[in-house]
Design a protein around this motif. Structure first.
Motif, mmCIF file in Angstrom:
data_model
loop_
_atom_site.group_PDB
_atom_site.id
_atom_site.type_symbol
_atom_site.label_atom_id
_atom_site.label_comp_id
_atom_site.label_asym_id
_atom_site.label_seq_id
_atom_site.Cartn_x
_atom_site.Cartn_y
_atom_site.Cartn_z
ATOM 1 N N GLU A 1 2.881 10.994 3.195
ATOM 2 C CA GLU A 1 3.449 11.257 4.509
ATOM 3 C C GLU A 1 2.605 12.248 5.318
ATOM 4 N N LEU B 1 -0.539 11.995 5.844
ATOM 5 C CA LEU B 1 -1.737 11.340 6.362
ATOM 6 C C LEU B 1 -1.812 11.547 7.875
ATOM 7 N N VAL C 1 -4.819 3.016 6.956
ATOM 8 C CA VAL C 1 -3.853 2.785 5.882
ATOM 9 C C VAL C 1 -4.340 1.686 4.948
ATOM 10 N N VAL D 1 5.824 5.036 1.823
ATOM 11 C CA VAL D 1 5.530 6.427 2.196
ATOM 12 C C VAL D 1 5.840 7.319 1.005
ATOM 13 N N TYR E 1 0.850 -1.194 0.000
ATOM 14 C CA TYR E 1 0.000 0.000 0.000
ATOM 15 C C TYR E 1 0.882 1.239 0.000
ATOM 16 N N ASN E 2 0.460 2.267 -0.729
ATOM 17 C CA ASN E 2 1.149 3.556 -0.767
ATOM 18 C C ASN E 2 0.324 4.577 0.018
ATOM 19 N N VAL E 3 0.994 5.322 0.896
ATOM 20 C CA VAL E 3 0.305 6.343 1.695
ATOM 21 C C VAL E 3 1.142 7.626 1.662
ATOM 22 N N PHE F 1 2.511 1.674 13.343
ATOM 23 C CA PHE F 1 1.195 1.215 12.911
ATOM 24 C C PHE F 1 0.613 0.276 13.950
ATOM 25 N N ILE G 1 4.315 -1.046 3.346
ATOM 26 C CA ILE G 1 3.719 0.289 3.258
ATOM 27 C C ILE G 1 4.771 1.248 2.715
ATOM 28 N N SER H 1 -5.450 7.684 10.955
ATOM 29 C CA SER H 1 -6.066 7.414 9.661
ATOM 30 C C SER H 1 -5.861 5.949 9.281
ATOM 31 N N THR I 1 -3.951 1.121 10.982
ATOM 32 C CA THR I 1 -4.004 2.578 11.166
ATOM 33 C C THR I 1 -2.650 3.105 11.602
ATOM 34 N N ILE I 2 -2.491 4.457 11.455
ATOM 35 C CA ILE I 2 -1.234 5.119 11.817
ATOM 36 C C ILE I 2 -1.271 5.523 13.281
#
Length: 618
Positions: free
Chosen positions: A106, A108, A114, A201, A102-104, A143, A199, A112, A157-158
């Motif tokens: 920075e 975020l 993920v 970033v 998954y791409n998130v 996480f 993940i 939130s 989640t973060i």
């Protein structure tokens, strides 16, 4: 295998004691090879081991009951039985994939979501409930994973803010397990599964970040305008490290007490400060990137104003001090205290004394109680309101600041008549004067009566004046205003039906009704009787006398002067009337030929009347 499911029973109305007519035998027509039935008891049992609900969870059985012990010729009946298999936790959870990515960004926010992952489980209900946990990886503190009770998904989640410049990716190893495993099926394998989640970033253009979330600062309220209070610092967290410019959010500094250097972040005073007005200033400092002004960071500064001794002490309240006329010397009549807007670190200490001018007065003295209070005492007795009802005592108060400040406050003392318990009853000096005369309330009542009488007199005079004014005629009004307007053009000289002018020239007019002179009269059609030739002066005298008598005896006439109109030419005039109203027709016997002798000015009249009807068309 051979597990009892249910028992079916058939009844037969035949006599069981007579032969085999009532002896029933059971058999299964549908449902083999999964189930069987006991011929004599009707008990249905499983026929195969390890039935799998996930493969087929429901079966329809048809059971036959036949009398005559199942022999030919016997009668039979059937029934249907539906068998539903219940679930057991015999299937472990399994992730559909061995790894996820998954791409998130920075930017975020914390808390939130993920990603969502789910392990598949063929079981249902409580047997499919999951538990997820992070068992390994470099993102254990960044996480966390929890379970969605409705969908049994694992929610990642973060927990902390992401920073692309610090770390660009994280790898997590996540395990899913059944919440309640069945020990009977543990031999089938572990009831858990793991997968890998990576993940990535992503970098975003972030606003400047301050080195501290809050900057506490202190400054004396005596500081000069332009003095430095403190410095804030912010930087661009991106790899470009763009220069930062500072400003103050003026919504947090409406009075503009402070300024900040746009380049250095140095905060200075812009106006004089007053701790008593505002002891703490909470301002917000904005930091924006020079290359991208839309990226704005916010820092918070709390500036505490340090106190100096710049306020003099004063009375703690507005005292209402009284002294009884029968007070004895040395009696305490008031206890006073002081307040100071300043807040010294060691607390307040006030000193009380009388001013130099009041020190030698013979009426009152002051005693400093050394506890920030003072007592006012009488020096004599025999106070009299008749002599002096109010005394003003100036009191000098000094604080303990450095340098100390002082003020003079005046205490107003009223002399009062007191009861036996020393409670003031009356403090007005006029109380000795009013009993001999009238009280204030009585004077007010008398004044109100006089004003009422004046208003009544003024109303009466106004009404009388209005009654004396004429309702119809005014001295300055033109007499022509009394001309009666009938709004009737009539039909010319031949029209004798509209009205009769004889009443204006005839004295002997028959008057049937009396009418008011201040209303519009109605036309009276009167006859014109014959009369004798009488001298003009007698005729006019009688005419005027008749009008006067009519006005005197008329009950409908107003009781004030009114103008009487005497439109009367007299009787027996040799010249007769010049009015054309007297003409009966246009073909009069009058000869107008003499008009042609009067010159050019009467030529038009001579042409109209002098030569007869023919001249009108010549």
């Amino acid at each position: 295998l051979r597990t009892s499911v249910v028992q079916v029973t058939a009844t037969d109305a035949d006599d069981p004691t007579y032969g085999n007519s009532a002896r029933v035998v059971y058999s299964i027509l549908q449902g083999q090879p999964y189930f069987s039935v006991e011929p004599k008891t009707g008990v249905i049992k499983t026929a195969l081991p390890n039935m799998d609900r996930e493969a087929k969870d429901q079966y329809l059985l048809v059971i036959q009951a036949k009398d005559m012990v199942g022999q030919n010729g016997g009668l039979s009946g059937t029934t249907s039985v539906t068998v539903t298999l219940t679930d057991v936790n015999d299937n472990p959870p399994r992730f559909p994939r061995r790894s996820y990515q998954y791409n998130v960004p920075e930017s975020l926010p914390v808390a939130s979501v993920v990603a969502r992952i789910k392990a598949a489980d063929a079981d249902i209900g409580a047997n499919a409930e999951m538990e997820y946990r992070i068992v390994d990886g470099d993102g254990l503190g960044i996480f966390k994973i929890s379970v969605d009770k409705e969908t049994q998904e694992g929610i990642i989640t973060i927990q902390k803010e992401l920073d692309f410049e610090a770390k660009t990716s994280y790898t997590l190893r996540i395990e899913a397990a059944n919440k309640d495993a069945d020990p009977r099926f543990l031999s089938l394998g572990p009831f858990s599964d793991t997968t890998t989640v990576k993940i990535i970033v992503e970098d975003v253009d972030e606003p400047p970040v301050f080195s501290s979330p809050l900057y506490p600062m202190e400054v004396s309220e005596a500081t000069q305008v332009g003095n430095i209070i403190g410095t804030v610092a912010a930087h661009d967290p991106d790899s470009s490290n763009s220069p930062v410019r500072y400003s103050i959010d003026r919504n947090t500094d409406l009075e503009r007490y402070f300024n900040i250097d746009a380049n250095s972040g140095v905060i200075t005073t812009a106006k004089s400060l007053d701790r008593e007005t505002n002891a703490i200033h909470n301002i917000t400092v904005l930091a924006m990137e020079s290359q991208n002004p839309s990226q704005v960071g916010r820092g918070y500064v709390a500036i505490t104003i340090l106190d100096i001794n710049d306020n003099a002490p004063e009375f703690a309240m507005d005292y209402e001090t009284t002294v009884c006329e029968n007070a004895q010397p040395g009696q305490v009549i008031q206890k006073i205290s002081a307040v100071d807007k300043d807040e010294p670190s060691n607390g307040h200490q006030f000193y009380f004394s009388l001013t130099t001018d009041a020190t030698n007065n013979h009426n009152f003295s002051l005693k400093d109680n050394k506890d920030n209070t003072a007592s006012i005492l009488t020096r004599r007795n025999g106070f009299r309101r008749q002599e002096q009802s109010v005394y003003y005592l100036p009191i000098f108060i000094v604080d303990s600041g450095s340098p100390s400040l002082s003020s003079t406050n005046t205490l107003t003392i009223r002399v009062c008549d007191c009861d036996a318990d020393g409670v003031a009853q009356t403090c007005n000096a006029e109380a000795y004067v009013l009993p001999a005369g009238l009280s204030t309330g009585a004077l007010i009542a008398i004044l109100a009566c006089v004003l009422t009488l004046l208003v009544l007199i003024l109303l009466i005079v106004t009404m009388r004046r209005r009654k004396k004014e004429p309702l119809i005629f005014d001295e300055e009004r033109d007499i022509r205003e009394n001309i009666v307007r009938y709004d009737d053009e009539g039909g010319g000289e031949e029209d004798t039906e509209a009205f009769d002018m004889a009443a204006l020239r005839n004295l002997n007019v028959i008057r049937d009704t009396k009418t008011r002179r201040d209303v519009t009269p109605e036309i009276q059609f009167l006859s014109r009787p014959a009369f004798k030739s009488i001298p003009d002066n007698v005729i006019f005298r009688e005419f005027i006398w008749e009008r006067l008598k009519e006005a005197d005896v008329d009950p409908g006439a107003p009781p004030y002067d009114s103008l009487q109109t005497y439109a009367f030419e007299g009787n027996g005039s040799v010249a007769e009337s010049l009015s054309s109203l007297d003409s009966i027709s246009s073909n009069s016997d009058q000869n107008y030929d003499y008009l042609s002798d009067w010159g050019p000015r009467f030529k038009r009249l001579a042409d109209m009347y002098g030569t007869g009807q023919e001249s009108l068309y010549s």
